[in-house]
Design an enzyme around this catalytic site. Sequence first.
Site, PDB file in Angstrom:
ATOM      1  N   TYR A 180      61.571 -52.474  69.344  1.00  0.00           N
ATOM      2  CA  TYR A 180      62.724 -53.087  69.436  1.00  0.00           C
ATOM      3  C   TYR A 180      63.584 -52.193  70.428  1.00  0.00           C
ATOM      4  O   TYR A 180      62.858 -51.546  71.150  1.00  0.00           O
ATOM      5  CB  TYR A 180      63.225 -52.938  67.789  1.00  0.00           C
ATOM      6  CG  TYR A 180      64.602 -53.878  67.623  1.00  0.00           C
ATOM      7  CD1 TYR A 180      64.498 -55.287  67.861  1.00  0.00           C
ATOM      8  CD2 TYR A 180      65.611 -53.223  67.144  1.00  0.00           C
ATOM      9  CE1 TYR A 180      65.575 -55.715  67.483  1.00  0.00           C
ATOM     10  CE2 TYR A 180      66.738 -54.095  66.750  1.00  0.00           C
ATOM     11  CZ  TYR A 180      66.917 -55.383  67.324  1.00  0.00           C
ATOM     12  OH  TYR A 180      67.848 -55.928  66.680  1.00  0.00           O
ATOM     13  N   LYS A 209      47.114 -76.818  57.473  1.00  0.00           N
ATOM     14  CA  LYS A 209      46.367 -76.882  58.748  1.00  0.00           C
ATOM     15  C   LYS A 209      46.355 -75.452  59.276  1.00  0.00           C
ATOM     16  O   LYS A 209      45.580 -74.940  59.772  1.00  0.00           O
ATOM     17  CB  LYS A 209      46.840 -77.974  59.726  1.00  0.00           C
ATOM     18  CG  LYS A 209      47.015 -79.415  59.346  1.00  0.00           C
ATOM     19  CD  LYS A 209      45.682 -80.082  59.905  1.00  0.00           C
ATOM     20  CE  LYS A 209      45.406 -81.394  59.140  1.00  0.00           C
ATOM     21  NZ  LYS A 209      44.397 -82.067  59.413  1.00  0.00           N
TER      22      LYS A 209
END
Length: 473
Positions: free
Chosen positions: A114, A169
């Site tokens: 970060y 999926k």
Amino acid sequence: MDNNRLGGKSVILRLEMNTNEVHFGQVASSIFEAGGDIVAIDVIQTSQNVTVRDITITVTDTVDIGIITEMVKSLNGVRLVNISDRTFLLHLGGKIETKLKAPIQNRDDLSRVYTPDVARVCMAIHEEPRKAFTLTIKRNTVAVVSDGSAVLGLGNIGPYAAMPVMEGKSMLFKQLADVDSFPICLNTQDTEQIIATIKAIAPGFGGINLEDISSPRCFEIEQRLREELDIPVFHDDQHGTAVVLYAALINALKIVNKSIHEIKVVVCGIGAAGVACSKILLSAGVQNIIGVDRQGALVSGTTYDNGMWQWYAEHTNPNRVHGSLREVIQGADVFIGLSAGGLLRREDVMAMADNPIVFAMANPTPEIRPEEVEDIVGVIATGRSDYPNQINNVLCFPGIFRGALDCRATTINEEMKLAAAEAIASAISDDERSRHYIIPSVFNQAVVKAIRDLVIKAAMKTGVARRIPREYR
Ligand SMILES: NC(=O)c1ccc[n+]([C@@H]2O[C@H](COP(=O)([O-])OP(=O)(O)OC[C@H]3O[C@@H](n4cnc5c(N)ncnc54)[C@H](O)[C@@H]3O)[C@@H](O)[C@H]2O)c1
Ligand SMILES: O=C(O)C[C@H](O)C(=O)O
Ligand SMILES: [Mg+2]
């Protein structure tokens, strides 16, 4: 709709029993008499006179779970606290989650993943955009995008209701091919908005898997995105289905000993899947395909509002046969169902040619159930996992995207699809092939790898690979 099948074949009954009035043996035998098979018992709570237990029961398709619960409720001293359907339990809170590749354990880690250090990585990509493939999730991530307009054979049930299929999926992408993916259901069915939205989210993805978008909008959406994006855009219901269907047909024809050039094929349901399956068969050399939709056979010379049907009528049905499914199926060698449940009758199958091939692929309810025609067909297959011969696009999409991502393909082209079909068909050896085994199992790990390898080779050969995987350098 067949709720027993849809709701799962297994339930958990939470029962509170007063042990002064009833013994567990009585409960167990009444469940057994009503057709239930007890597979697990968990004691949840117990006191001097009262015991609470979770009883897991499985039933066959013909057993009504309602009869079991009524039987149990009628026993003195038994209270049915709750019924949990194991399928619903598996869906609680959704089926997938995000995981970190490395934990953030201290300030040093924090400053790298970060601010401030992440900025250096951002600038590296800014200076050389293709680094997005090496330094972000783009390398291994696919968007599974639906608008909920043609979910399985359930129809236009909308984006919220479509989510469980898209999450499923995503699970399959990850488990079968280690492809990361996001299920994304759009709250619009407007073609332009769908195209604009997918283009706008594309930077984070290495591929777009379109799913359960109804025809004919799906054709334009896919075509435009293929032209406007530089990552593969693949409408699974069209091409995934076509690849698996073609592989299954190659093997089924060997069983009935018929030539692909001589068969009469009837395709029922000329939507996304029906069109793509017909196209792959035309390019494989099938001469006589008749497409049937709600108002009967598509015939050239007729004017259709649906532009794809116009194309279809002009490229199929060479004998210009008119009529309903009932009529045109006479003498057909192959039936391919990509429409809705229960449309095909035993009499229709009896009117087909000798040793007919019946691929009843509507989900979740096939056009005809295998048990209705098992004795009169050469080969039967469905899209479901609870019968033999599952022709389902899940056999294709994980492997084809694994290959496309590994070589950073700009597209998935015809050669790559044919390579995938070849990989699937040849997963079954001559010795193994039988009328109940024309297509490999979803769990056959060798299939994903075989598809991936052939797809990469086809991508390299056709010049759409941006990266040559190490083993091919
Ligand atoms: N097994 C698989 O891998 C697989 C893959 C894709 C689709 N499917 C199934 O195929 C079916 C169609 O899917 P799609 O994505 O092509 O949907 P779609 O909405 O694009 O097309 C469905 C077509 O079927 C037609 N149809 C519906 N009822 C009909 C009837 N009574 N008679 C004749 N035609 C009828 C519709 O008019 C439409 O043209 C669904 O049941 C879906 O689950 C299965
Ligand atoms: O989702 C499936 O099981 C296959 C296919 O994508 C379908 O829409 O039916
Ligand atoms: Mg689908």
